[in-house]
Design an enzyme around this catalytic site. Structure first.
Site, mmCIF file in Angstrom:
data_model
loop_
_atom_site.group_PDB
_atom_site.id
_atom_site.type_symbol
_atom_site.label_atom_id
_atom_site.label_comp_id
_atom_site.label_asym_id
_atom_site.label_seq_id
_atom_site.Cartn_x
_atom_site.Cartn_y
_atom_site.Cartn_z
ATOM 1 N N GLU A 210 63.223 -103.837 59.729
ATOM 2 C CA GLU A 210 64.952 -104.585 59.201
ATOM 3 C C GLU A 210 65.592 -103.557 61.477
ATOM 4 O O GLU A 210 66.123 -104.039 61.187
ATOM 5 C CB GLU A 210 65.400 -104.236 58.582
ATOM 6 N N ARG B 294 55.336 -93.127 52.763
ATOM 7 C CA ARG B 294 55.863 -93.028 51.699
ATOM 8 C C ARG B 294 54.491 -94.102 51.295
ATOM 9 O O ARG B 294 54.523 -93.502 50.746
ATOM 10 C CB ARG B 294 57.666 -93.841 51.713
#
Length: 180
Positions: free
Chosen positions: A105, A68
């Site tokens: 994460e 992205r």
């Protein structure tokens, strides 16, 4: 949503409409922040590109992090009159590369950049969609430095403050348009 980072230009956008929560993606327990509604809104996307690039005039290159980050970094580079450099997942670039592994994460990864992507002394802005744990940003900054270039900042749409990514980048100015 908490609001913009202190150094970010003020954007009057309906963030709740433009960034939607997708629970349990890409795995159970993760609340994914989906920016596709923002990307499909022309005026909002234009405002975000302007805000991400504001104040970074004079950079030589804009590094966009897969995937992205590519969507955002290319128009930021055009707006700044700078070159665009893709930072890709391992094994996606032809030719000699620098590689850097990092934790994120929900796993770990390795990213690469062409060894000739940056000239020594060039000023580089790193652009991505989200700052989460800071692993991707730190790894990208390390790749830029390996090539002898200077990181002038990291600019993102969204910062997930609860994942404490900013402390992993103590020597890099960070611009977040929205902090949650």
């Amino acid at each position: 949503m908490i609001g913009p980072d202190i150094d970010a230009p003020r954007l009057d956008l309906d963030w709740d409409r433009l960034v939607r929560d997708v629970p349990d993606f890409p795995k159970p327990g993760v609340m994914f922040k989906d920016i596709t509604p923002l990307l499909s809104d022309g005026p909002a996307l234009a405002a975000v590109v302007t805000a991400l690039s504001s104040g970074y005039e004079g950079v030589h290159k804009v590094a966009g992090i897969e995937a992205r980050g590519f969507i955002l970094a290319a128009p930021v580079a055009i707006r700044l009159g700078a070159g665009f450099v893709p930072v890709r997942k391992q094994g996606k670039l032809p030719g000699p590369t620098y590689a850097q592994s990092y934790d994120l994460e929900y796993g770990s990864a390795t990213i690469e950049v062409h060894q000739d992507a940056f000239a020594p002394g060039e000023r580089v802005l790193i652009v991505d969609d989200v700052l989460a744990t800071g692993g991707t940003g730190a790894a990208t900054a390390e790749l830029v430095r390996k090539a002898g270039a200077e990181v002038v900042g990291i600019a993102v749409i969204l910062e997930l403050s609860f994942l404490h990514g900013r402390p992993r980048l103590p020597d890099v100015p960070i611009r977040s348009l929205l902090v949650v």
